[in-house]
Design a protein around this motif. Structure first.
Motif, PDB file in Angstrom:
ATOM      1  N   ILE A  36      38.383  39.635  41.824  1.00 46.92           N
ATOM      2  CA  ILE A  36      39.598  39.597  42.650  1.00 46.92           C
ATOM      3  C   ILE A  36      40.548  38.516  42.136  1.00 46.92           C
ATOM      4  CG2 ILE A  36      40.525  39.189  44.964  1.00 46.92           C
ATOM      5  CD1 ILE A  36      37.854  40.233  46.081  1.00 46.92           C
ATOM      6  N   LYS A  37      39.996  37.363  41.844  1.00 46.94           N
ATOM      7  CA  LYS A  37      40.825  36.248  41.362  1.00 46.94           C
ATOM      8  C   LYS A  37      41.471  36.567  40.015  1.00 46.94           C
ATOM      9  CE  LYS A  37      40.656  31.268  40.511  1.00 46.94           C
ATOM     10  NZ  LYS A  37      39.817  30.042  40.548  1.00 46.94           N
ATOM     11  N   LYS A  38      40.679  37.113  39.115  1.00 47.71           N
ATOM     12  CA  LYS A  38      41.191  37.418  37.776  1.00 47.71           C
ATOM     13  C   LYS A  38      42.329  38.427  37.819  1.00 47.71           C
ATOM     14  CE  LYS A  38      39.692  39.134  33.241  1.00 47.71           C
ATOM     15  NZ  LYS A  38      38.542  39.652  32.439  1.00 47.71           N
ATOM     16  N   GLU A  39      42.203  39.426  38.684  1.00 50.94           N
ATOM     17  CA  GLU A  39      43.184  40.511  38.723  1.00 50.94           C
ATOM     18  C   GLU A  39      44.452  40.139  39.494  1.00 50.94           C
ATOM     19  OE1 GLU A  39      44.766  44.179  37.854  1.00 50.94           O
ATOM     20  OE2 GLU A  39      42.890  43.317  37.114  1.00 50.94           O
ATOM     21  N   PHE A  40      44.321  39.330  40.545  1.00 55.36           N
ATOM     22  CA  PHE A  40      45.445  39.178  41.469  1.00 55.36           C
ATOM     23  C   PHE A  40      45.995  37.754  41.652  1.00 55.36           C
ATOM     24  CE2 PHE A  40      43.152  42.970  42.939  1.00 55.36           C
ATOM     25  CZ  PHE A  40      44.180  43.902  42.945  1.00 55.36           C
ATOM     26  N   SER A  41      45.205  36.727  41.391  1.00 55.47           N
ATOM     27  CA  SER A  41      45.624  35.377  41.799  1.00 55.47           C
ATOM     28  C   SER A  41      46.932  34.931  41.153  1.00 55.47           C
ATOM     29  CB  SER A  41      44.523  34.357  41.494  1.00 55.47           C
ATOM     30  OG  SER A  41      44.275  34.284  40.104  1.00 55.47           O
ATOM     31  N   GLN A  42      47.162  35.314  39.916  1.00 55.89           N
ATOM     32  CA  GLN A  42      48.382  34.894  39.223  1.00 55.89           C
ATOM     33  C   GLN A  42      49.519  35.906  39.369  1.00 55.89           C
ATOM     34  OE1 GLN A  42      48.783  31.880  37.787  1.00 55.89           O
ATOM     35  NE2 GLN A  42      46.704  31.414  38.494  1.00 55.89           N
ATOM     36  N   LEU A  43      49.198  37.182  39.221  1.00 52.40           N
ATOM     37  CA  LEU A  43      50.236  38.218  39.207  1.00 52.40           C
ATOM     38  C   LEU A  43      50.691  38.641  40.597  1.00 52.40           C
ATOM     39  CD1 LEU A  43      48.870  40.484  36.316  1.00 52.40           C
ATOM     40  CD2 LEU A  43      50.683  38.763  36.195  1.00 52.40           C
ATOM     41  N   ASP A  44      49.789  38.572  41.579  1.00 53.46           N
ATOM     42  CA  ASP A  44      50.123  39.050  42.929  1.00 53.46           C
ATOM     43  C   ASP A  44      49.385  38.203  43.969  1.00 53.46           C
ATOM     44  OD1 ASP A  44      50.780  40.444  45.191  1.00 53.46           O
ATOM     45  OD2 ASP A  44      50.161  42.419  44.449  1.00 53.46           O
ATOM     46  N   PRO A  45      49.873  36.976  44.213  1.00 53.63           N
ATOM     47  CA  PRO A  45      49.171  36.050  45.120  1.00 53.63           C
ATOM     48  C   PRO A  45      48.981  36.592  46.538  1.00 53.63           C
ATOM     49  CG  PRO A  45      50.839  34.892  43.855  1.00 53.63           C
ATOM     50  CD  PRO A  45      51.044  36.353  43.601  1.00 53.63           C
ATOM     51  N   LEU A  46      49.940  37.377  47.036  1.00 53.72           N
ATOM     52  CA  LEU A  46      49.807  37.915  48.391  1.00 53.72           C
ATOM     53  C   LEU A  46      48.653  38.910  48.483  1.00 53.72           C
ATOM     54  CD1 LEU A  46      53.514  38.415  49.525  1.00 53.72           C
ATOM     55  CD2 LEU A  46      51.879  36.705  50.340  1.00 53.72           C
ATOM     56  N   SER A  47      48.550  39.782  47.494  1.00 54.51           N
ATOM     57  CA  SER A  47      47.432  40.730  47.462  1.00 54.51           C
ATOM     58  C   SER A  47      46.109  39.994  47.273  1.00 54.51           C
ATOM     59  CB  SER A  47      47.621  41.749  46.335  1.00 54.51           C
ATOM     60  OG  SER A  47      48.711  42.598  46.611  1.00 54.51           O
ATOM     61  N   TYR A  48      46.139  38.952  46.447  1.00 52.79           N
ATOM     62  CA  TYR A  48      44.933  38.152  46.240  1.00 52.79           C
ATOM     63  C   TYR A  48      44.441  37.571  47.564  1.00 52.79           C
ATOM     64  CZ  TYR A  48      42.035  34.146  44.988  1.00 52.79           C
ATOM     65  OH  TYR A  48      41.014  33.233  44.910  1.00 52.79           O
ATOM     66  N   GLN A  49      45.351  37.008  48.316  1.00 51.50           N
ATOM     67  CA  GLN A  49      44.977  36.420  49.605  1.00 51.50           C
ATOM     68  C   GLN A  49      44.446  37.493  50.559  1.00 51.50           C
ATOM     69  OE1 GLN A  49      48.208  34.662  51.849  1.00 51.50           O
ATOM     70  NE2 GLN A  49      46.825  33.270  52.910  1.00 51.50           N
ATOM     71  N   MET A  50      45.101  38.650  50.576  1.00 54.75           N
ATOM     72  CA  MET A  50      44.694  39.736  51.478  1.00 54.75           C
ATOM     73  C   MET A  50      43.297  40.246  51.124  1.00 54.75           C
ATOM     74  SD  MET A  50      46.467  43.465  52.011  1.00 54.75           S
ATOM     75  CE  MET A  50      45.964  44.003  50.370  1.00 54.75           C
ATOM     76  N   PHE A  51      43.053  40.519  49.835  1.00 53.87           N
ATOM     77  CA  PHE A  51      41.751  41.051  49.425  1.00 53.87           C
ATOM     78  C   PHE A  51      40.649  40.000  49.587  1.00 53.87           C
ATOM     79  CE2 PHE A  51      44.279  44.068  46.597  1.00 53.87           C
ATOM     80  CZ  PHE A  51      44.066  45.152  47.441  1.00 53.87           C
ATOM     81  N   ASP A  52      40.975  38.753  49.302  1.00 54.24           N
ATOM     82  CA  ASP A  52      39.990  37.682  49.439  1.00 54.24           C
ATOM     83  C   ASP A  52      39.558  37.527  50.906  1.00 54.24           C
ATOM     84  OD1 ASP A  52      38.555  35.360  48.138  1.00 54.24           O
ATOM     85  OD2 ASP A  52      39.723  34.254  49.626  1.00 54.24           O
TER      86      ASP A  52
END
Length: 301
Positions: free
Chosen positions: A224-240
């Motif tokens: 999750i972090k690799k895919e979303f943390s930099q490119l899409d922080p909002l999605s990263y937070q939601m999925f996390d």
């Protein structure tokens, strides 16, 4: 502290030395609202403890917990506050996380538990009965009884906890929290638990891990972090957040529900876009849908 605040601290300290504990606590509490420093917190906790306001003292001590583990004198103050507040389970969990102090203070905990059981038998029986029948209440009532049970001595706590672990009427989140506490108590025994698949399972408490130490959890968090943390922080937070809610329902049998971390990741983050869904992804999504329905009933989604 400003010169005025230092003078206020000195005056409150004098009141503490003169055993005017109630007034000293009031002065330190007023100062602490302005100055969130450990030196003020420590004297406030001392004053409240001497004034026999144990629950209030513990509440303030918890705000600077790490500082109290720095020396034997500070740990002694913290332990005395916790034991007078009857926070027996919390202090055991705390000492298990502090090997440096465990052996030195665990005897005090055992003695305090023994004394409480001896002198407050009626109160103890009432507390245990409330805990034992936790599954009878609403989710909010179950939360209240679960929290109140931390004031039980270990022996009585385990009597209730082992019963509740296999009670189908206990909310899955409460049961998960209960088992996480049992893991942190470093118990060495096997128990039977009721789980989300509506089946009973045998669990070895001595082999349970903290959620964040489970390899499956680490793998999915990493994806999750690799895919979303930099490119899409909002999605990263939601999925996390969604993943950690799922873990809260699944513990302690996380790996039973997630035999394939990659499939769980795809079911969580890209299920609607996938046209080539394999069997593991479909199974993972079924689990996630079941958890989402449970969470929705509790108003968590």
């Amino acid at each position: 502290m400003t010169p005025l605040q230092q003078e206020q601290f000195h005056q409150a300290d004098q009141l503490l030395d003169q055993q005017h504990y109630h007034e000293a606590a009031q002065r330190f509490a007023a100062l602490y609202e302005e100055v969130d420093e450990f030196v003020v917190n420590r004297q406030l906790v001392k004053s409240l403890y001497e004034d026999q306001q144990y629950a209030e003292a513990l509440s303030y001590a918890n705000e600077h917990l790490n500082e109290y583990t720095a020396s034997r004198e500070l740990m002694q103050l913290l332990i005395e506050v916790e034991l007078h507040a009857q926070a027996f389970i919390d202090v055991r969990v705390q000492l298990n996380s502090l090997p440096k102090w465990h052996d030195e203070f665990i005897k005090q905990v055992e003695q305090a538990e023994s004394s409480f059981a001896k002198h407050y038998q009626t109160s103890l029986n009432s507390q245990l009965k409330q805990f034992y029948h936790l599954g009878d209440g609403s989710f909010a009532e179950q939360q209240r009884r679960f929290k109140a049970a931390s004031h039980l001595p270990l022996k009585q706590y385990l009597i209730g906890a082992k019963f509740l672990a296999r009670d189908p009427f206990v909310n899955p989140l409460i049961r998960s929290s209960l088992l996480q506490i049992m893991q942190r108590l470093h118990l060495q025994e096997r128990i039977t638990i009721y789980w989300l698949d509506e089946q009973e399972h045998e669990v070895d408490l001595g082999r349970l891990q903290d959620v964040e130490s489970i390899q499956t959890v680490q793998q999915i968090e990493s994806m999750i972090k690799k895919e979303f943390s930099q490119l899409d922080p909002l999605s990263y937070q939601m999925f996390d957040q969604e993943f950690h809610l799922q873990l809260a329902f699944l513990y302690p049998l996380i790996e039973l529900a997630i035999p394939n971390p990659t499939a769980w990741y795809h079911a969580l983050t890209a299920y609607s876009q996938s046209t080539d869904q394999d069997y593991d992804v479909i199974l993972a999504k079924q689990w996630q849908n079941q958890i989402a329905r449970l969470a929705q009933r509790l108003g968590m989604q």
